[in-house]
Design a protein around this motif. Structure first.
Motif, PDB file in Angstrom:
ATOM      1  N   LYS B  12     -14.877   9.139  46.354  1.00  0.00           N
ATOM      2  CA  LYS B  12     -15.616   9.182  45.903  1.00  0.00           C
ATOM      3  C   LYS B  12     -16.641   8.427  45.404  1.00  0.00           C
ATOM      4  O   LYS B  12     -16.178   8.185  44.666  1.00  0.00           O
ATOM      5  CB  LYS B  12     -15.903  10.186  44.927  1.00  0.00           C
ATOM      6  CG  LYS B  12     -17.294  11.151  44.916  1.00  0.00           C
ATOM      7  CD  LYS B  12     -17.873  11.434  45.280  1.00  0.00           C
ATOM      8  CE  LYS B  12     -19.498  12.810  45.273  1.00  0.00           C
ATOM      9  NZ  LYS B  12     -20.046  12.653  46.103  1.00  0.00           N
ATOM     10  N   ARG B  48     -14.241  18.508  41.484  1.00  0.00           N
ATOM     11  CA  ARG B  48     -15.050  19.179  41.978  1.00  0.00           C
ATOM     12  C   ARG B  48     -14.502  18.858  43.805  1.00  0.00           C
ATOM     13  O   ARG B  48     -15.990  19.893  44.210  1.00  0.00           O
ATOM     14  CB  ARG B  48     -15.896  18.308  42.078  1.00  0.00           C
ATOM     15  CG  ARG B  48     -16.417  18.318  40.126  1.00  0.00           C
ATOM     16  CD  ARG B  48     -17.190  17.336  40.207  1.00  0.00           C
ATOM     17  NE  ARG B  48     -17.588  17.205  38.313  1.00  0.00           N
ATOM     18  CZ  ARG B  48     -18.262  18.995  38.181  1.00  0.00           C
ATOM     19  NH1 ARG B  48     -18.590  19.466  38.841  1.00  0.00           N
ATOM     20  NH2 ARG B  48     -18.104  19.081  36.326  1.00  0.00           N
ATOM     21  N   CYS B  51     -13.675  21.943  45.098  1.00  0.00           N
ATOM     22  CA  CYS B  51     -13.723  23.352  44.964  1.00  0.00           C
ATOM     23  C   CYS B  51     -14.789  22.583  46.105  1.00  0.00           C
ATOM     24  O   CYS B  51     -16.107  24.008  45.950  1.00  0.00           O
ATOM     25  CB  CYS B  51     -14.106  23.172  43.777  1.00  0.00           C
ATOM     26  SG  CYS B  51     -12.505  23.516  42.507  1.00  0.00           S
ATOM     27  N   GLY B  52     -15.599  22.342  46.414  1.00  0.00           N
ATOM     28  CA  GLY B  52     -16.703  21.920  47.534  1.00  0.00           C
ATOM     29  C   GLY B  52     -17.773  21.587  46.412  1.00  0.00           C
ATOM     30  O   GLY B  52     -18.987  21.746  46.898  1.00  0.00           O
ATOM     31  N   LEU B  53     -18.106  21.642  45.116  1.00  0.00           N
ATOM     32  CA  LEU B  53     -19.013  20.927  44.519  1.00  0.00           C
ATOM     33  C   LEU B  53     -19.223  19.708  44.789  1.00  0.00           C
ATOM     34  O   LEU B  53     -20.778  19.551  44.340  1.00  0.00           O
ATOM     35  CB  LEU B  53     -18.549  21.697  42.826  1.00  0.00           C
ATOM     36  CG  LEU B  53     -17.792  22.469  42.448  1.00  0.00           C
ATOM     37  CD1 LEU B  53     -17.522  22.657  41.636  1.00  0.00           C
ATOM     38  CD2 LEU B  53     -19.213  23.575  42.101  1.00  0.00           C
ATOM     39  N   SER B  54     -19.038  18.758  44.984  1.00  0.00           N
ATOM     40  CA  SER B  54     -19.192  17.534  45.542  1.00  0.00           C
ATOM     41  C   SER B  54     -18.651  16.852  46.246  1.00  0.00           C
ATOM     42  O   SER B  54     -17.892  17.683  47.122  1.00  0.00           O
ATOM     43  CB  SER B  54     -19.396  17.107  45.152  1.00  0.00           C
ATOM     44  OG  SER B  54     -17.972  16.087  44.368  1.00  0.00           O
ATOM     45  N   HIS B  55     -19.103  16.177  47.373  1.00  0.00           N
ATOM     46  CA  HIS B  55     -18.755  16.182  48.705  1.00  0.00           C
ATOM     47  C   HIS B  55     -18.372  14.583  48.714  1.00  0.00           C
ATOM     48  O   HIS B  55     -18.872  14.034  48.361  1.00  0.00           O
ATOM     49  CB  HIS B  55     -20.062  15.552  49.599  1.00  0.00           C
ATOM     50  CG  HIS B  55     -20.920  16.993  50.275  1.00  0.00           C
ATOM     51  ND1 HIS B  55     -20.331  18.395  50.703  1.00  0.00           N
ATOM     52  CD2 HIS B  55     -22.152  17.494  49.278  1.00  0.00           C
ATOM     53  CE1 HIS B  55     -21.334  19.301  50.247  1.00  0.00           C
ATOM     54  NE2 HIS B  55     -22.442  18.952  49.347  1.00  0.00           N
ATOM     55  N   LYS B  74     -14.465  28.090  55.133  1.00  0.00           N
ATOM     56  CA  LYS B  74     -15.013  28.844  54.073  1.00  0.00           C
ATOM     57  C   LYS B  74     -13.530  29.619  53.631  1.00  0.00           C
ATOM     58  O   LYS B  74     -13.750  30.734  52.796  1.00  0.00           O
ATOM     59  CB  LYS B  74     -16.120  29.265  54.269  1.00  0.00           C
ATOM     60  CG  LYS B  74     -16.564  30.317  55.159  1.00  0.00           C
ATOM     61  CD  LYS B  74     -17.954  30.915  54.788  1.00  0.00           C
ATOM     62  CE  LYS B  74     -17.742  32.179  56.172  1.00  0.00           C
ATOM     63  NZ  LYS B  74     -19.228  32.446  56.265  1.00  0.00           N
ATOM     64  N   ARG B  77     -11.206  28.442  51.177  1.00  0.00           N
ATOM     65  CA  ARG B  77     -11.927  28.425  50.232  1.00  0.00           C
ATOM     66  C   ARG B  77     -11.868  29.856  48.958  1.00  0.00           C
ATOM     67  O   ARG B  77     -11.236  29.762  48.032  1.00  0.00           O
ATOM     68  CB  ARG B  77     -13.385  27.706  49.863  1.00  0.00           C
ATOM     69  CG  ARG B  77     -13.048  26.546  50.220  1.00  0.00           C
ATOM     70  CD  ARG B  77     -14.097  25.862  49.079  1.00  0.00           C
ATOM     71  NE  ARG B  77     -13.471  24.472  48.603  1.00  0.00           N
ATOM     72  CZ  ARG B  77     -14.615  23.824  50.030  1.00  0.00           C
ATOM     73  NH1 ARG B  77     -15.862  24.185  50.573  1.00  0.00           N
ATOM     74  NH2 ARG B  77     -14.345  22.390  49.712  1.00  0.00           N
ATOM     75  N   LYS B  78     -11.533  31.020  49.965  1.00  0.00           N
ATOM     76  CA  LYS B  78     -11.429  32.248  49.309  1.00  0.00           C
ATOM     77  C   LYS B  78     -10.203  32.413  49.085  1.00  0.00           C
ATOM     78  O   LYS B  78     -10.121  33.638  48.353  1.00  0.00           O
ATOM     79  CB  LYS B  78     -12.036  33.624  50.571  1.00  0.00           C
ATOM     80  CG  LYS B  78     -13.281  33.432  50.923  1.00  0.00           C
ATOM     81  CD  LYS B  78     -13.190  34.671  51.832  1.00  0.00           C
ATOM     82  CE  LYS B  78     -14.533  34.821  52.357  1.00  0.00           C
ATOM     83  NZ  LYS B  78     -16.421  34.998  51.544  1.00  0.00           N
ATOM     84  N   ALA B  82     -10.932  28.649  40.691  1.00  0.00           N
ATOM     85  CA  ALA B  82     -10.924  27.590  39.647  1.00  0.00           C
ATOM     86  C   ALA B  82     -12.224  27.413  38.966  1.00  0.00           C
ATOM     87  O   ALA B  82     -12.248  28.369  38.241  1.00  0.00           O
ATOM     88  CB  ALA B  82     -11.593  26.260  40.345  1.00  0.00           C
ATOM     89  N   VAL B  84     -13.372  24.633  36.653  1.00  0.00           N
ATOM     90  CA  VAL B  84     -13.789  23.498  36.497  1.00  0.00           C
ATOM     91  C   VAL B  84     -14.914  22.927  35.452  1.00  0.00           C
ATOM     92  O   VAL B  84     -15.344  23.972  34.508  1.00  0.00           O
ATOM     93  CB  VAL B  84     -14.717  23.387  37.742  1.00  0.00           C
ATOM     94  CG1 VAL B  84     -14.897  21.944  37.398  1.00  0.00           C
ATOM     95  CG2 VAL B  84     -14.220  23.839  38.717  1.00  0.00           C
ATOM     96  N   ALA B  88     -17.270  29.120  33.543  1.00  0.00           N
ATOM     97  CA  ALA B  88     -18.156  29.511  34.364  1.00  0.00           C
ATOM     98  C   ALA B  88     -18.602  30.901  33.975  1.00  0.00           C
ATOM     99  O   ALA B  88     -18.298  31.557  34.898  1.00  0.00           O
ATOM    100  CB  ALA B  88     -18.734  29.449  36.094  1.00  0.00           C
ATOM    101  N   ILE B 105     -19.909  39.012  43.837  1.00  0.00           N
ATOM    102  CA  ILE B 105     -19.637  37.700  44.898  1.00  0.00           C
ATOM    103  C   ILE B 105     -19.150  37.791  46.461  1.00  0.00           C
ATOM    104  O   ILE B 105     -19.268  36.844  47.177  1.00  0.00           O
ATOM    105  CB  ILE B 105     -19.931  36.495  43.707  1.00  0.00           C
ATOM    106  CG1 ILE B 105     -20.963  36.261  43.111  1.00  0.00           C
ATOM    107  CG2 ILE B 105     -19.742  34.399  43.702  1.00  0.00           C
ATOM    108  CD1 ILE B 105     -21.052  35.050  42.123  1.00  0.00           C
ATOM    109  N   LEU B 106     -17.804  37.689  45.892  1.00  0.00           N
ATOM    110  CA  LEU B 106     -16.979  37.818  46.504  1.00  0.00           C
ATOM    111  C   LEU B 106     -16.724  38.821  48.124  1.00  0.00           C
ATOM    112  O   LEU B 106     -15.762  38.954  49.027  1.00  0.00           O
ATOM    113  CB  LEU B 106     -15.048  38.083  45.895  1.00  0.00           C
ATOM    114  CG  LEU B 106     -14.789  36.556  45.382  1.00  0.00           C
ATOM    115  CD1 LEU B 106     -13.282  37.534  44.234  1.00  0.00           C
ATOM    116  CD2 LEU B 106     -14.294  36.145  46.264  1.00  0.00           C
TER     117      LEU B 106
END
Lengths: 258, 276
Positions: B12, B48, B51-55, B74, B77-78, B82, B84, B88, B105-106
């Motif tokens: 990254k 990150r 967790c898919g928060l950045s690429h 996805k 991911r379920k 996490a 982070v 949150a 959300i789930l």
């Protein structure tokens, strides 16, 4: 996406901010109606009052959307949606639908209050058909406005910066609207002499386009229940909606979430 | 060995430089994987990314054997949860309301498991208290409960002991061990507190300047540290021991208490002053 929408709507209506925004719109309605009722020495027509409180809508929705969308980033709850495997496009769209719903609720309830208070106090000079037409035009405007501020908030991803930028943009749109309105309101002749401030031809078309494309310009027209071009009005709003959706999903899709 | 997470030459890059530089790591199923590195080594960047928060800029990673570019990712991911950096949480909601929101959300149809989760993290007594009034430790535990919603089998905790008092650290350690032993949950934990990590981790990965320096198990660490003879002696006898060793030309090293071994090993690999 339905599950996200359910979660977003719960958060929206559970939060006090939507009720504060509603209170702000009701206060604006009360203030403007009382000014019209007591400040004029002639009988004020109802058409001047129904949509008049909407002049405050831009500022209220800018603050609200900046807060609502920005809070998802500041609390970090947007991360929960991503980590649990939801697609970013779905996250963006479900919140956008939430913003639309809040915009429409604020708009509908404000107009309802204005009509219910205004009917017994002012001279009824408009029919249901005319009011309904303007009401529908207003729906497009509030959806476009909510979408623009939402796009900005999601691109910024920080609550306080989002609120500041959205409010700044709302004032900018307001000043632009005042400017274009002032120019377009000039009559061609004054005391049977050609008014030098009157603009015509291509320049006038450009000003009209600018006034119609600016959601604040649309609000100005709505509050007077007059329009330049309803087609241009709707087309502008549809373009805003498509742009906010298209740009937003791309930008949010690539954004690094902190 | 079955791996929950693997990364292959994962990188990254930001404008300022490389946060991750071709990182390769392997988190075995059922492990408590301690992820150790100095500030800015790239620990949070890796978390990150997974967790898919950045690429990622380049390279790849797999979750449960599935490539991160797979459209079905996805679903994988379920299976993970996490926390982070900071948990949150919606500050104007109670612990239960936050969990209900996570369930929404789930897309979980029932809120039945919420009470159990609150009991599990010791927050069942919080009632109508808003999260904004919670201590940092309570927030951290609620963050873990949120990550546990949906019964994931892989939990990622980024600096979970940050800001916790000693009691909070003990409670968190016990919770992690309980979840690992009773529910078989795999943990990836980044931490600065090496002594603390050494008490629970079964595997380690040491990262420096975005690269994996070494991966090893707790057993490997034990063997490494036991390749030398460890002599415990009274300080009063030390002078005599040093004299004998020096006379015979045997090199020696004075070591502090045994809880320090991960810290020393870390410093021997990374160098520097050991600020993990």
């Amino acid at each position: 996406m339905r599950k996200l929408l359910r979660a977003d709507l719960y958060r929206m209506y559970r939060n006090k901010k939507i009720w504060i925004a509603l209170l702000a719109m009701f206060s604006a309605a009360g203030m403007m109606i009382s000014m019209q009722y007591s400040g004029m020495d002639y009988e004020v027509p109802l058409s001047r009052v129904i949509f008049l409180p909407m002049t405050f809508f831009g500022l209220v929705i800018a603050a609200y959307v900046g807060f609502y969308a920005g809070e998802d980033f500041s609390d970090g709850t947007v991360r929960n949606k991503i980590v649990t495997g939801n697609r970013r496009r779905d996250i963006y769209v479900s919140q956008l639908v939430g913003v639309w719903s809040a915009s429409l609720v604020l708009y509908i309830l404000t107009v309802l209050v204005a009509v219910s208070v205004g009917l017994p106090l002012f001279a009824c000079d408009v029919g249901i058909k005319e009011v309904s037409m303007y009401f529908i035009l207003g729906c497009f405007t509030v959806l476009a406005m909510g979408s623009i501020f939402y796009l900005i908030s999601m691109c910024i991803g920080n609550r306080s910066v989002a609120i500041t930028v959205c409010m700044g943009l709302a004032f900018l749109m307001l000043f632009l609207c005042l400017h274009t309105n002032q120019i377009l309101a000039q009559s061609q002749y004054k005391n049977e002499v050609l008014n030098p401030h009157y603009v015509s031809g291509v320049k006038r078309i450009c000003y009209e386009l600018l006034h119609d494309m600016n959601p604040m310009g649309q609000i100005a027209q709505l509050s007077e229940m007059k329009y330049l071009s309803p087609v241009r009005w709707i087309v502008s709003d549809v373009l805003w909606l498509l742009a906010a959706h298209g740009i937003g999903t791309v930008v949010f899709g690539k954004k690094d979430i902190r | 060995m079955e791996y929950v997470l693997t990364t292959d030459a994962l990188s990254k890059h930001y404008k300022k430089g490389k946060a991750l530089d071709g990182l390769c790591m392997h988190v075995p199923k059922g492990a408590i994987y301690g992820f150790v590195g100095k500030n800015g080594a790239g620990k949070t960047t890796l978390i990150r990314l997974i967790c898919g928060l950045s690429h990622p800029t380049s390279g790849s990673f797999t979750l449960y054997g599935m490539e991160h570019t797979d459209s079905e990712m996805k679903k994988m991911r379920k299976r993970m949860g996490a926390v982070v950096e900071t948990p949150a949480l919606s500050s104007d909601m109670t612990a239960e309301e936050n969990l209900r929101q996570q369930y929404r959300i789930l897309g979980l149809s029932s809120f039945d498991g919420i009470k159990d989760l609150l009991v599990l993290v010791g927050l069942e007594q919080t009632g109508k208290k808003k999260v904004r009034a919670f201590s940092l430790g309570m927030k951290q535990r609620l963050g873990i409960a949120m990550a546990m919603a949906g019964e994931p089998d892989f939990l990622v905790l980024d600096e979970p002991t940050n800001g916790l008092d000693p009691q909070g650290i003990i409670e968190l350690r016990e919770l992690i061990l309980k979840l690992n032993h009773e529910k078989g949950i795999t943990f990836l934990i980044s931490s600065h507190i090496l002594d603390e990590l050494a008490r629970i981790a079964t595997h380690y990965g040491i990262i420096d300047q975005g690269k994996m320096v070494k991966e090893f198990s707790a057993d490997d660490l034990e063997k490494e540290c036991n390749s030398k003879l460890h002599i415990e002696a009274d300080v009063s006898d030390a002078e005599e021991i040093f004299r004998i060793l020096e006379e015979r030309g045997i090199s020696y090293e004075i070591l502090p208490g045994k809880d320090k071994k991960l810290e020393e090993y870390f410093i021997s690999l990374i160098g520097g002053d050991g600020h993990a």
